[in-house]
Scaffold this active site. Structure first.
Site, mmCIF file in Angstrom:
data_model
loop_
_atom_site.group_PDB
_atom_site.id
_atom_site.type_symbol
_atom_site.label_atom_id
_atom_site.label_comp_id
_atom_site.label_asym_id
_atom_site.label_seq_id
_atom_site.Cartn_x
_atom_site.Cartn_y
_atom_site.Cartn_z
ATOM 1 C CG ASP A 64 -5.821 7.452 4.419
ATOM 2 O OD1 ASP A 64 -6.722 7.995 3.737
ATOM 3 O OD2 ASP A 64 -4.703 7.172 3.967
ATOM 4 C CE LYS B 296 4.985 2.923 4.786
ATOM 5 N NZ LYS B 296 3.711 3.256 5.465
ATOM 6 C CB VAL C 88 4.576 -3.918 -3.800
ATOM 7 C CG1 VAL C 88 3.060 -3.990 -3.641
ATOM 8 C CG2 VAL C 88 5.166 -5.327 -3.830
ATOM 9 N N GLY C 89 4.696 -0.832 -4.396
ATOM 10 C CA GLY C 89 3.998 0.450 -4.380
ATOM 11 C C GLY C 89 4.887 1.556 -3.852
ATOM 12 C CG LEU C 90 7.106 5.725 -4.735
ATOM 13 C CD1 LEU C 90 8.101 5.490 -3.606
ATOM 14 C CD2 LEU C 90 7.821 6.187 -5.997
ATOM 15 N N GLY C 91 4.586 5.527 -2.250
ATOM 16 C CA GLY C 91 3.735 6.595 -1.761
ATOM 17 C C GLY C 91 4.572 7.761 -1.273
ATOM 18 C CG LEU D 135 10.023 1.689 -2.608
ATOM 19 C CD1 LEU D 135 9.042 1.800 -3.765
ATOM 20 C CD2 LEU D 135 11.457 1.888 -3.101
#
Length: 396
Positions: A141, A49, A26-29, A33
């Site tokens: 944030d 996550k 779904v997303g990588l930061g 992940l």
């Protein structure tokens, strides 16, 4: 003992218990992940996550511990909820949370928001902030990509990796630039919960305009854009919040008069503009609180003082006062995991039946392999309050 299954996701090893299947990235930061998955016990889609290298150094170990503690402590309908946590054989930490179909950033780039959506999302955002702040926590944030939304218009704030205690001295590099409060840019260490109100105001403004209000290219340009809208900050404010270096710089700026809010938002609700004017103020002490903002006329259609809870206890930040070793952080994290499984999540899992998919352009990653929506209704009054044209807008 749980059996672990190993997968390769975007070049990263993902080890999950056999409770979860159908992992999809779904997303990588920088710090994790995230994959979608299917929980075969609750029959619900979830987000998993993986905390990246949580024990590679003491700073990352502390960050991991902080996020675990916060997710365990903060339980509210407008915050992402922790449903499971485990440590894999490779000693990676995995957090399992709600999975919602999209985030506000994606929604804002797909189509303009109708005013009724802006109003309802603003209410839920401030409702969540009221709870966070009542626990003695600053998110630090807030931005559209950290605000998750499902097909029922339910909103949840996520990503507490930068959250902190409100204290006199605080580190400065927080929040994405567009949503960063001026006191963070000017002082870098003295700020409070009001920084979240500023960020929320920038988000509301972006929902109304369809584009960021202060899209600065760098810190200086960011501050100039703010003064274009608000005028120069009063001397008594900059003397209170600026360091000596920034004080001289700000005082040397050309004088600017504030722009009328109505010219910045020509087609917006007058009450929405008025609320923005109370959120986006240079002086943090004069900024409206989340609790007071919920009482504003703009949100009167949703405001219910009996259904806007605060935290039962303040969050315990005592761990942040001690410099622990990596091994000590590891033991503390293991203890939190064991404690979570001893107590369990505060809410029983809800099993829902499949229903029709919303507009794919709104939620491009919303379906699991069975065609079920990867969300569940959160705030029950949303279905009662939102009128039919909003539901049709989302094609539910």
């Amino acid at each position: 003992m749980a059996e672990f299954l190993r997968s390769q996701i975007l070049g990263t090893t993902f080890e999950t218990t056999n409770r979860y299947s159908d992992l999809q990235p779904v997303g990588l930061g920088a710090f994790g992940l995230v994959c979608s998955a299917y929980d075969m016990i609750t029959r619900q889609p979830v987000a998993i996550k993986k905390m990246m290298k949580p024990f590679s150094n003491a700073t990352l170990a502390k960050r991991t511990y902080r996020e675990v503690k916060l997710l365990k402590h903060l339980r509210h309908e407008n915050l992402i909820g922790l449903s499971d946590i485990f440590i894999s054989p490779l000693e990676d930490v995995y957090l399992v949370t709600d999975l919602l179909g999209t985030d506000l950033n994606r929604l804002l780039t797909s189509k303009p928001l109708d005013g009724k959506f802006v109003q309802y999302f603003t209410y839920q955002l401030l409702r969540g902030l009221k709870y966070i702040h009542s626990a003695g926590v600053i998110h630090r944030d807030l931005k559209p990509s950290n605000i998750l939304i499902n097909e029922n218009c339910d909103l949840k704030i996520c990503d507490f990796g930068l959250a902190r205690l409100q204290e006199p001295q605080m580190t400065g590099y927080v929040s994405t630039r567009y949503y960063r409060a001026p006191e963070i840019m000017l002082t870098w260490q003295k700020y409070g919960m009001q920084v979240d109100i500023w960020s929320a105001g920038c988000i509301v403004a972006e929902m109304l305009r369809g584009k960021p209000l202060f899209p600065g290219k760098d810190h200086i340009n960011q501050f100039f854009l703010i003064t274009d809208a608000l005028g120069n900050p009063p001397d008594e404010v900059i003397e209170r919040i600026c360091t000596k270096t920034t004080l001289d710089l700000v005082k040397s700026l050309p004088k600017r008069q504030p722009a009328p809010w109505a010219t910045l938002f020509p087609d917006s609700d007058e009450n929405a503009i008025d609320l923005l004017g109370e959120m986006l103020i240079f002086d943090p002490d004069k900024r409206i609180s989340a609790a007071k903002a919920l009482e504003h006329p703009y949100l009167s259609v949703y405001h219910d003082p009996t259904d806007e809870p605060v935290a039962e206890q303040m969050f315990d930040w005592s761990f942040s006062e001690v410099a622990h070793s990596i091994d000590e952080w590891k033991i503390m994290i293991y203890t939190e995991v064991v404690d979570f499984h001893d107590i369990g999540p505060t809410e029983e899992p809800v099993i829902t039946e499949p229903f029709l998919s919303p507009d794919p352009s709104l939620s491009p990653e919303v379906l699991d392999p069975l065609g079920q929506i990867q969300t569940q209704s959160m705030v029950t009054k949303s279905a009662e309050t939102l009128d039919q044209d909003i539901l049709q807008y989302l094609q539910i």
